[in-house]
Design a protein around this motif. Structure first.
Motif, PDB file in Angstrom:
ATOM      1  N   ASP A 283       5.802  -8.078 -11.747  1.00 58.31           N
ATOM      2  CA  ASP A 283       7.178  -8.509 -11.996  1.00 58.31           C
ATOM      3  C   ASP A 283       8.144  -7.340 -12.047  1.00 58.31           C
ATOM      4  O   ASP A 283       9.350  -7.524 -11.861  1.00 58.31           O
ATOM      5  CB  ASP A 283       7.253  -9.277 -13.322  1.00 58.31           C
ATOM      6  CG  ASP A 283       6.553 -10.623 -13.247  1.00 58.31           C
ATOM      7  OD1 ASP A 283       6.456 -11.162 -12.130  1.00 58.31           O
ATOM      8  OD2 ASP A 283       6.091 -11.113 -14.294  1.00 58.31           O
ATOM      9  N   GLN A 284       7.624  -6.136 -12.313  1.00 53.36           N
ATOM     10  CA  GLN A 284       8.464  -4.952 -12.411  1.00 53.36           C
ATOM     11  C   GLN A 284       8.166  -3.987 -11.278  1.00 53.36           C
ATOM     12  O   GLN A 284       7.066  -3.990 -10.704  1.00 53.36           O
ATOM     13  CB  GLN A 284       8.239  -4.252 -13.761  1.00 53.36           C
ATOM     14  CG  GLN A 284       8.733  -5.026 -14.965  1.00 53.36           C
ATOM     15  CD  GLN A 284      10.252  -5.099 -15.000  1.00 53.36           C
ATOM     16  OE1 GLN A 284      10.941  -4.082 -14.912  1.00 53.36           O
ATOM     17  NE2 GLN A 284      10.778  -6.309 -15.128  1.00 53.36           N
ATOM     18  N   SER A 285       9.148  -3.139 -10.941  1.00 54.60           N
ATOM     19  CA  SER A 285       8.963  -2.136  -9.900  1.00 54.60           C
ATOM     20  C   SER A 285       7.816  -1.211 -10.246  1.00 54.60           C
ATOM     21  O   SER A 285       7.649  -0.794 -11.402  1.00 54.60           O
ATOM     22  CB  SER A 285      10.248  -1.322  -9.732  1.00 54.60           C
ATOM     23  OG  SER A 285      10.015  -0.168  -8.958  1.00 54.60           O
ATOM     24  N   MET A 286       6.990  -0.892  -9.245  1.00 53.01           N
ATOM     25  CA  MET A 286       5.890   0.048  -9.445  1.00 53.01           C
ATOM     26  C   MET A 286       6.360   1.498  -9.375  1.00 53.01           C
ATOM     27  O   MET A 286       5.559   2.414  -9.538  1.00 53.01           O
ATOM     28  CB  MET A 286       4.786  -0.199  -8.418  1.00 53.01           C
ATOM     29  CG  MET A 286       5.151   0.120  -6.983  1.00 53.01           C
ATOM     30  SD  MET A 286       3.796  -0.193  -5.796  1.00 53.01           S
ATOM     31  CE  MET A 286       3.702  -1.961  -5.814  1.00 53.01           C
ATOM     32  N   GLY A 287       7.648   1.712  -9.103  1.00 53.60           N
ATOM     33  CA  GLY A 287       8.150   3.075  -8.965  1.00 53.60           C
ATOM     34  C   GLY A 287       7.764   3.628  -7.620  1.00 53.60           C
ATOM     35  O   GLY A 287       8.395   3.340  -6.608  1.00 53.60           O
ATOM     36  N   THR A 288       6.692   4.416  -7.600  1.00 54.27           N
ATOM     37  CA  THR A 288       6.186   4.982  -6.351  1.00 54.27           C
ATOM     38  C   THR A 288       4.756   4.519  -6.149  1.00 54.27           C
ATOM     39  O   THR A 288       3.939   4.579  -7.082  1.00 54.27           O
ATOM     40  CB  THR A 288       6.223   6.523  -6.393  1.00 54.27           C
ATOM     41  OG1 THR A 288       7.567   6.946  -6.612  1.00 54.27           O
ATOM     42  CG2 THR A 288       5.718   7.113  -5.084  1.00 54.27           C
ATOM     43  N   ALA A 289       4.435   4.043  -4.955  1.00 50.08           N
ATOM     44  CA  ALA A 289       3.097   3.537  -4.649  1.00 50.08           C
ATOM     45  C   ALA A 289       2.170   4.672  -4.225  1.00 50.08           C
ATOM     46  O   ALA A 289       2.608   5.693  -3.676  1.00 50.08           O
ATOM     47  CB  ALA A 289       3.164   2.491  -3.549  1.00 50.08           C
ATOM     48  N   GLU A 290       0.884   4.488  -4.475  1.00 54.11           N
ATOM     49  CA  GLU A 290      -0.142   5.403  -3.992  1.00 54.11           C
ATOM     50  C   GLU A 290      -0.767   4.832  -2.719  1.00 54.11           C
ATOM     51  O   GLU A 290      -0.827   3.610  -2.546  1.00 54.11           O
ATOM     52  CB  GLU A 290      -1.228   5.591  -5.055  1.00 54.11           C
ATOM     53  CG  GLU A 290      -0.753   6.301  -6.309  1.00 54.11           C
ATOM     54  CD  GLU A 290      -0.320   7.722  -6.041  1.00 54.11           C
ATOM     55  OE1 GLU A 290      -0.971   8.396  -5.200  1.00 54.11           O
ATOM     56  OE2 GLU A 290       0.670   8.160  -6.641  1.00 54.11           O
ATOM     57  N   PRO A 291      -1.246   5.677  -1.826  1.00 51.20           N
ATOM     58  CA  PRO A 291      -1.919   5.160  -0.633  1.00 51.20           C
ATOM     59  C   PRO A 291      -3.168   4.374  -1.003  1.00 51.20           C
ATOM     60  O   PRO A 291      -3.820   4.661  -2.018  1.00 51.20           O
ATOM     61  CB  PRO A 291      -2.276   6.425   0.157  1.00 51.20           C
ATOM     62  CG  PRO A 291      -1.458   7.514  -0.436  1.00 51.20           C
ATOM     63  CD  PRO A 291      -1.196   7.149  -1.845  1.00 51.20           C
ATOM     64  N   GLY A 292      -3.501   3.387  -0.183  1.00 49.64           N
ATOM     65  CA  GLY A 292      -4.736   2.652  -0.373  1.00 49.64           C
ATOM     66  C   GLY A 292      -5.885   3.310   0.362  1.00 49.64           C
ATOM     67  O   GLY A 292      -5.749   4.404   0.923  1.00 49.64           O
ATOM     68  N   ASN A 293      -7.026   2.628   0.379  1.00 54.11           N
ATOM     69  CA  ASN A 293      -8.202   3.163   1.069  1.00 54.11           C
ATOM     70  C   ASN A 293      -8.941   2.017   1.752  1.00 54.11           C
ATOM     71  O   ASN A 293      -9.786   1.361   1.141  1.00 54.11           O
ATOM     72  CB  ASN A 293      -9.133   3.874   0.084  1.00 54.11           C
ATOM     73  CG  ASN A 293     -10.346   4.482   0.795  1.00 54.11           C
ATOM     74  OD1 ASN A 293     -10.267   4.833   1.967  1.00 54.11           O
ATOM     75  ND2 ASN A 293     -11.458   4.588   0.081  1.00 54.11           N
ATOM     76  N   PRO A 294      -8.619   1.755   3.015  1.00 62.40           N
ATOM     77  CA  PRO A 294      -9.271   0.646   3.708  1.00 62.40           C
ATOM     78  C   PRO A 294     -10.705   0.935   4.136  1.00 62.40           C
ATOM     79  O   PRO A 294     -11.409   0.031   4.583  1.00 62.40           O
ATOM     80  CB  PRO A 294      -8.375   0.427   4.928  1.00 62.40           C
ATOM     81  CG  PRO A 294      -7.770   1.756   5.183  1.00 62.40           C
ATOM     82  CD  PRO A 294      -7.593   2.405   3.841  1.00 62.40           C
ATOM     83  N   GLY A 295     -11.151   2.168   4.002  1.00 57.81           N
ATOM     84  CA  GLY A 295     -12.503   2.535   4.415  1.00 57.81           C
ATOM     85  C   GLY A 295     -13.397   2.794   3.220  1.00 57.81           C
ATOM     86  O   GLY A 295     -12.961   2.782   2.066  1.00 57.81           O
ATOM     87  N   GLU A 296     -14.652   3.059   3.499  1.00 59.25           N
ATOM     88  CA  GLU A 296     -15.611   3.347   2.420  1.00 59.25           C
ATOM     89  C   GLU A 296     -15.480   4.779   1.925  1.00 59.25           C
ATOM     90  O   GLU A 296     -15.795   5.079   0.777  1.00 59.25           O
ATOM     91  CB  GLU A 296     -17.036   3.098   2.916  1.00 59.25           C
ATOM     92  CG  GLU A 296     -17.318   1.637   3.255  1.00 59.25           C
ATOM     93  CD  GLU A 296     -18.736   1.432   3.719  1.00 59.25           C
ATOM     94  OE1 GLU A 296     -19.500   2.427   3.765  1.00 59.25           O
ATOM     95  OE2 GLU A 296     -19.088   0.279   4.046  1.00 59.25           O
ATOM     96  N   ILE A 297     -15.016   5.666   2.796  1.00 53.48           N
ATOM     97  CA  ILE A 297     -14.892   7.080   2.434  1.00 53.48           C
ATOM     98  C   ILE A 297     -13.418   7.431   2.337  1.00 53.48           C
ATOM     99  O   ILE A 297     -12.626   7.103   3.221  1.00 53.48           O
ATOM    100  CB  ILE A 297     -15.577   7.977   3.492  1.00 53.48           C
ATOM    101  CG1 ILE A 297     -17.064   7.609   3.607  1.00 53.48           C
ATOM    102  CG2 ILE A 297     -15.410   9.448   3.148  1.00 53.48           C
ATOM    103  CD1 ILE A 297     -17.784   8.323   4.732  1.00 53.48           C
ATOM    104  N   GLN A 298     -13.024   8.085   1.266  1.00 52.77           N
ATOM    105  CA  GLN A 298     -11.643   8.480   1.064  1.00 52.77           C
ATOM    106  C   GLN A 298     -11.286   9.631   2.008  1.00 52.77           C
ATOM    107  O   GLN A 298     -11.950  10.664   2.025  1.00 52.77           O
ATOM    108  CB  GLN A 298     -11.409   8.931  -0.384  1.00 52.77           C
ATOM    109  CG  GLN A 298      -9.971   9.301  -0.702  1.00 52.77           C
ATOM    110  CD  GLN A 298      -9.040   8.103  -0.700  1.00 52.77           C
ATOM    111  OE1 GLN A 298      -9.364   7.051  -1.216  1.00 52.77           O
ATOM    112  NE2 GLN A 298      -7.878   8.258  -0.100  1.00 52.77           N
ATOM    113  N   ALA A 299     -10.259   9.443   2.817  1.00 50.22           N
ATOM    114  CA  ALA A 299      -9.831  10.490   3.742  1.00 50.22           C
ATOM    115  C   ALA A 299      -9.181  11.629   2.971  1.00 50.22           C
ATOM    116  O   ALA A 299      -8.308  11.399   2.125  1.00 50.22           O
ATOM    117  CB  ALA A 299      -8.855   9.928   4.757  1.00 50.22           C
ATOM    118  N   MET A 300      -9.597  12.842   3.266  1.00 52.19           N
ATOM    119  CA  MET A 300      -9.049  14.024   2.584  1.00 52.19           C
ATOM    120  C   MET A 300      -7.816  14.498   3.345  1.00 52.19           C
ATOM    121  O   MET A 300      -7.828  15.499   4.054  1.00 52.19           O
ATOM    122  CB  MET A 300     -10.106  15.125   2.494  1.00 52.19           C
ATOM    123  CG  MET A 300     -11.325  14.727   1.694  1.00 52.19           C
ATOM    124  SD  MET A 300     -10.906  14.188   0.002  1.00 52.19           S
ATOM    125  CE  MET A 300     -10.315  15.754  -0.688  1.00 52.19           C
TER     126      MET A 300
END
Length: 606
Positions: free
Chosen positions: A388-405
């Motif tokens: 219901d409230q603004s998240m401010g700034t969003a973080e990137p998601g991770n559509p894969g199993e391994i987090q891209a560096m």
């Protein structure tokens, strides 16, 4: 042989030669393009109401009436949608030089009734460029303004080479005839529009270029006025060579050499070489369009290096996953609830954009597939972050199993560009977005080595790369500078289809830098979520969020809506958001075209 006999033989030979030439000319196929200069109204700038255009057989929409008319005359002469797009682009180089031209690049989609073809004419970095391209002697990124207005910012132009390949597959009229409108206008002159005059007057850097200062400004450095009859002999000569000799007239010889000379002689020089320009046309410009479902529709757009289609489909997909009321749109305006959800969805999309998107020849897609960013399951996960409230700034998601560096690229300004939408008599449909990036690009002109007044403007496309190659933790940016790499773009030429039948519904796109994503999404939502015609969808007030503060079009939103957003924690600013959306819809009776009231474009057809 005596002189009288020799003279008679010479005269007889000349007569025979003339007769043969005459016979040859009569038997050769005559040009089907007989271009005539139309009336040139001095259109207003600012916000000028447009009526929308109902058309039965074909339609052309472009950012300047002269460009629209050029495409119209090409189709009247029997040309295809791609033929018309080429003519439109050449005229835009002349009459709207601040936004696009032969010194820049473009993305083109073409629907031929069976398949969507995508052609990538994005500019590329020189072979000598590396990730430190925009760092100063201390290893710090150059100020953005300084980077733009330099030889460092110029990428190898791609528009002409890409259009030639598209023409080889989809063209009907001879290549040379498509240049007649632009050459004629460049030689005979055209009336300078209010928008061009106003932008020239407001740009302090462009008047410092030694070619531009003598062409677009008087001896007192005053910009040419509205209605001034401007001729461009240098551009006419360059286009004539390209028309008659092919693209080698641009990518080889005098033109290529002069481009490099202008770049390397700048006070902040670039490292492009003649070989970079020579080598550009050797590649295949056809790429794979991305086509993704949304509700009962299928939307096709461009893959990386464009971020536009992926971001648009993420926003649309996230909104589809968010619980919304039946009152998303009331009294001709989106509601505060809908705006809240849209702005939050935009933050999530831009967070992913700023981490993952780069030239797909250099950057691996997350989970091995760019479609992973648009999968319903992933978008549902992202949508769950909206409250219901603004998240401010969003973080990137991770559509894969391994987090891209990878690092997250901070916001950098983007602007400029032009959009073209065309449907020909056979239903072939083009959506093409074209650019030199910033208004007046790098502020460097080239006369192609002709020595004549005028010429064309060189892009500043390389400042679409991340100026810094790494983030604060040393993680590389996906969109960092690398040799021969194409910079990330926001251009979003789009084609909409009915999902079940595959029937084409619309061609749409816009200029506007990173806001292109929002302008194009707004038009698609307006047409297919709120059942508006193309013109009414374009007319809707503009809004944008780049994963931070929200921007609303100044004077277009009621104070109650703004206050409702602020109550939810949104930081809201108001400013001019000058979109330039062009759209053509398929209707039961033919087509309906819309042109943005914020710019000078029109739609024309029969």
């Amino acid at each position: 042989m005596n002189d009288p006999i020799r003279s008679r033989l010479i005269i007889f030979s000349l007569l025979v030669f003339s007769l043969l030439i005459s016979i040859g000319c009569e038997s050769a196929e005559e040009s089907r393009v007989t271009y005539s200069i139309p009336e040139q109204p001095e259109m207003g700038t600012g916000y000028t109401e447009k009526p929308g255009w109902a058309i039965e057989e074909f339609a052309v929409a472009a950012a300047n009436p002269l460009a629209t008319d050029a495409g119209y005359q090409i189709i009247q002469a029997g040309g295809s949608a791609v033929d018309a797009a080429i003519a439109v682009q050449m005229v835009l180089t002349l009459v709207e030089p601040q936004s696009s031209g032969i010194g820049g690049g473009a993305f083109l989609l073409n629907w031929d009734g069976e398949q969507v073809y995508a052609y990538n004419g994005r500019e590329s970095a020189p072979a000598a460029a590396d990730e430190n391209h925009f760092l100063d002697e201390n290893g710090d990124p150059l100020p953005f303004r300084d980077a733009v207005r330099s030889g460092k910012s110029v990428g190898v132009p791609g528009t002409i080479a890409m259009l030639k390949q598209a023409h080889e597959r989809h063209g009907v009229l001879p290549w040379s005839e498509l240049f007649e409108p632009a050459i004629t206008l460049a030689e005979n002159g055209f009336k300078v529009s209010p928008r061009l005059s106003q932008l020239l007057a407001g740009d302090d850097a462009f008047r410092n270029d030694d070619i531009a200062s003598q062409f677009y400004y008087d001896e007192n450095s005053e910009a040419i006025s509205v209605g001034y009859e401007l001729k461009n002999p240098a551009l006419a000569e360059i286009l004539r060579r390209v028309a008659n000799e092919g693209i080698d007239a641009f990518y080889q010889g005098d033109v290529a050499e002069h481009i490099v000379e202008r770049i390397r002689s700048h006070e902040r020089p670039g490292n492009m070489t003649v070989e970079d320009i020579n080598n550009y046309p050797s590649q295949d410009f056809e790429t794979r369009a991305l086509c993704n479902d949304w509700k009962s529709y299928n939307i096709c757009g461009f893959p990386p290096p464009s971020s536009g289609h992926i971001a648009i489909m993420q926003i649309l997909g996230i909104l589809e996953q968010v619980d919304s009321s039946e009152t998303d749109f009331e009294n001709g305006l989106m509601t505060a609830d809908w705006m809240h959800n849209y702005l939050e969805a935009a933050k999530l999309a831009f967070a992913d954009r700023n981490k993952y998107i780069g030239d797909w020849d250099f950057v691996d897609a997350p989970a091995g597939d760019w479609n992973s960013l648009m999968e319903p399951a992933y978008l549902s996960e992202r949508a769950s972050l909206i409250g219901d409230q603004s998240m401010g700034t969003a973080e990137p998601g991770n559509p894969g199993e391994i987090q891209a560096m990878l690092g997250v690229q901070p916001y950098q300004p983007e602007s400029g560009t032009s959009h073209i939408s065309i449907v020909d008599r056979d239903g072939n449909t083009v959506s093409m977005t074209t650019t030199i990036e910033n208004g007046f690009g790098s502020r460097i002109m080239s006369d192609g080595g002709t020595g004549l007044p005028g010429g064309f403007i060189l892009n500043n496309e390389l400042t679409d790369f991340s100026l810094s190659p790494v983030d604060d933790d040393g993680n590389p940016m996906a969109n960092r500078v690398e040799p021969n790499k194409r910079p990330r773009s926001s251009m979003s030429p789009s084609l909409a289809f009915e999902k079940d039948s595959g029937r084409i519904l619309a061609s749409v796109g816009s200029p506007g830098g990173a806001a292109i994503i929002h302008y194009t999404a707004k038009a698609i939502i307006g047409m297919y979520d709120w059942d508006l015609n193309a013109q009414d969808a374009i007319n809707l007030p503009n809004f944008a969020n780049y994963n931070g503060a929200s921007v609303l079009e100044e004077g277009r939103f009621p104070s109650e809506l703004i206050e409702a957003l602020q109550d939810r924690g949104h930081e809201v600013t108001e400013r001019t958001l000058t979109s330039g959306i062009q759209a053509i819809q398929v209707t039961e009776d033919g087509y309906f075209g819309g042109a943005d009231p914020r710019r000078e474009g029109i739609v024309k057809g029969q």
